[in-house]
Design an enzyme around this catalytic site. Structure first.
Site, PDB file in Angstrom:
ATOM      1  N   SER A 101       0.813  -1.210   0.000  1.00  0.00           N
ATOM      2  CA  SER A 101       0.000   0.000   0.000  1.00  0.00           C
ATOM      3  C   SER A 101       0.853   1.270   0.000  1.00  0.00           C
ATOM      4  CB  SER A 101      -0.958  -0.043   1.199  1.00  0.00           C
ATOM      5  OG  SER A 101      -1.954   0.925   1.105  1.00  0.00           O
ATOM      6  N   ASP A 240      -2.428   6.123  -3.466  1.00  0.00           N
ATOM      7  CA  ASP A 240      -1.299   5.473  -2.805  1.00  0.00           C
ATOM      8  C   ASP A 240      -0.790   4.342  -3.689  1.00  0.00           C
ATOM      9  OD1 ASP A 240      -3.429   3.761  -2.428  1.00  0.00           O
ATOM     10  OD2 ASP A 240      -2.847   3.169  -0.411  1.00  0.00           O
ATOM     11  N   ASP A 242      -1.076   1.132  -3.999  1.00  0.00           N
ATOM     12  CA  ASP A 242      -1.953   0.123  -4.608  1.00  0.00           C
ATOM     13  C   ASP A 242      -3.306   0.702  -4.998  1.00  0.00           C
ATOM     14  OD1 ASP A 242      -2.930   0.399  -2.012  1.00  0.00           O
ATOM     15  OD2 ASP A 242      -3.470  -1.708  -1.825  1.00  0.00           O
ATOM     16  N   ASP A 244      -5.794   2.064  -3.373  1.00  0.00           N
ATOM     17  CA  ASP A 244      -7.038   1.815  -2.641  1.00  0.00           C
ATOM     18  C   ASP A 244      -7.440   3.016  -1.794  1.00  0.00           C
ATOM     19  OD1 ASP A 244      -5.250   1.614  -0.519  1.00  0.00           O
ATOM     20  OD2 ASP A 244      -6.037  -0.285   0.230  1.00  0.00           O
TER      21      ASP A 244
END
Length: 451
Positions: A101, A240, A242, A244
């Site tokens: 992340s 960010d 990833d 999400d």
């Protein structure tokens, strides 16, 4: 949280804590647990972000999945919510995302999604952990035609992009600045916003395996703020690693955090009668100004512990369709089952377009109270029992009486470290300093390790 699984899968320094050996076992044991009741050959999607360790862990994880007879669809670089979406719509047994992340490049992580597109339940994680800790691997070892097969599936990215576009509206005449964090959004965000007819400017779009989240992305929006001002963009959107989560920047270069994003989208849905139970789910960390804005608008709130998994649990159990965190995790359950930065960005732009209001106008309805957070090192045995100490309970009660409803205090233990977190919000910085420092001094005196 278990021995291996935290609140967002298994994480650690790649090749040191999260090793290829562990990735193989997670693939083997996780794949078995999630597909053991399948009547046909199980299908599992695997994706990663842009970290240099991603391909190493991907190869090991896939080997583990193949060893228990699973058909693996390799998606390559894709946003975490893209995996969740594809698992549901393509009727897979499970999905796996390799990412840490917003963490730096040296870290990585592995998180699983069940066939419903949601992150695993605690009992499923514990079942995988039991296999990891077993003295011997007794799972089946198929051979020949019993082994799994590997399918490269680049069309998964295209399907996810098309889905995102269908949730939006024509953004002609709007200029959007994007920061894709040198991460997973770097393969999709540009195309998605171009398909929506926006004019775009992009930074953080040249991943090299080592620069993910490095001075860019939702935790470092300074470059995006400058880009918005330089280009005269209508809004900036920072994802960010990833993709999400989302942090936005208004046309003046000011940050618009997850609280304000949730309010803007929630108010829009509420006015259209589309906000389920007229309620937004948020965590204890949401700003007092957010709560006051909801009250003024007549929107209800449900409050959970910190962590998007707890937000999702509350949404599922009570039938809510909007929730999230101040940090920018926003879940819009009408479209996806997990936080989706690009989806949230599209909905935010849609509200701007359909209302004809600037982002600064929309965000101004939430007055963010100054907030201060202090971490105090305490014994692990005491962090959960701090409120049982009379002096601590008394000083918190005294400060809350002084606030008279125009402020907020939150004292909570860290979930991962021997720390007690003391947070306060109030109308001025001076008041916040006073409340936090007064409480922190008593905590240090009573149970602090450095006392």
């Amino acid at each position: 949280m278990g021995k291996y699984f935290g609140t967002d899968g298994v994480r650690g320094e790649a090749n040191v804590e999260l090793t290829p050996e562990l990735a193989f076992k997670l693939g083997r044991f996780g794949g078995y647990v999630l597909s053991q009741h399948e009547t046909e050959r199980p299908k599992v999607f695997v994706a990663r972000d842009t970290r240099i360790s991603g391909e190493m862990l991907e190869s090991a994880l896939i080997a583990g999945l193949l060893s228990v007879g699973i058909e693996v669809y390799k998606l390559g670089v894709l946003a975490t919510p893209g995996v969740s979406y594809l698992v549901r719509t393509e009727k897979a047994s499970a999905g796996v995302m390799i990412s840490a992340s917003h963490n730096p490049a040296l870290d990585n992580g592995i998180k699983f999604f069940g066939n419903d597109g949601f992150k695993l339940a605690d009992d499923q994680e514990l079942e995988i952990e039991a296999l990891l800790d077993a003295p011997e691997d007794t799972l089946p070892r198929p051979s020949a035609e019993g082994l799994g097969t590997l399918v490269d599936y680049p069309e998964g990215l295209r399907k996810y992009e098309k889905f995102l576009v269908t949730t939006g509206t024509d953004l002609s005449g709007m200029t959007v600045a994007l920061d894709t964090a040198n991460g997973a959004a770097s393969v999709s965000a540009r195309d998605v916003f171009l398909d929506l007819n926006a004019e775009i400017a992009v930074i953080g779009e040249k991943p090299n395996g080592l620069n993910i989240n490095d001075g860019v992305g939702s935790t470092r929006p300074e470059q995006l703020q400058e880009l918005v001002k330089e280009t005269g963009a209508d809004l900036g959107l920072a994802f960010d690693g990833d993709s999400d989560r989302l942090i936005a920047v208004d046309e003046t270069g000011e940050i618009v955090d997850g609280d304000r994003i949730m309010f803007i989208i929630g108010k829009y849905l509420s006015e259209k009668g589309l906000l389920a139970h007229n309620t937004i789910v948020t965590t204890v960390m949401s700003n007092l100004g957010f709560h006051k804005a909801l009250d003024k608008q007549g929107i209800n709130k449900a409050i959970t512990a910190v962590g998007d998994r707890y937000v999702v649990e509350e949404m599922r159990s009570s039938g809510y369709n909007l929730g999230g965190e101040q940090s920018g995790h926003v879940i819009i359950m009408d479209y996806n089952t997990t936080g989706d930065g690009q989806l949230t960005a599209i909905q935010l732009a849609k509200v701007m377009k359909e209302t004809g209001k600037s982002l600064s106008e929309l965000a101004a309805e939430v007055t963010i109270y100054p907030q201060k957070l202090v971490n105090i090192r305490v014994e692990n045995s005491m962090k959960e029992r701090a409120m049982e100490v009379p002096a601590i309970a008394n000083i918190i009660a005294k400060m809350e009486d002084e606030m008279a409803g125009n402020g907020r205090i939150l004292v909570r233990p860290s979930g991962t470290e021997p720390l007690l977190r003391v947070m306060a919000e109030a109308p001025t910085d001076a008041e916040v300093d006073y409340y936090v420092d007064t409480i922190a001094d008593v905590v240090r005196t009573e149970i602090g390790c450095d006392n």
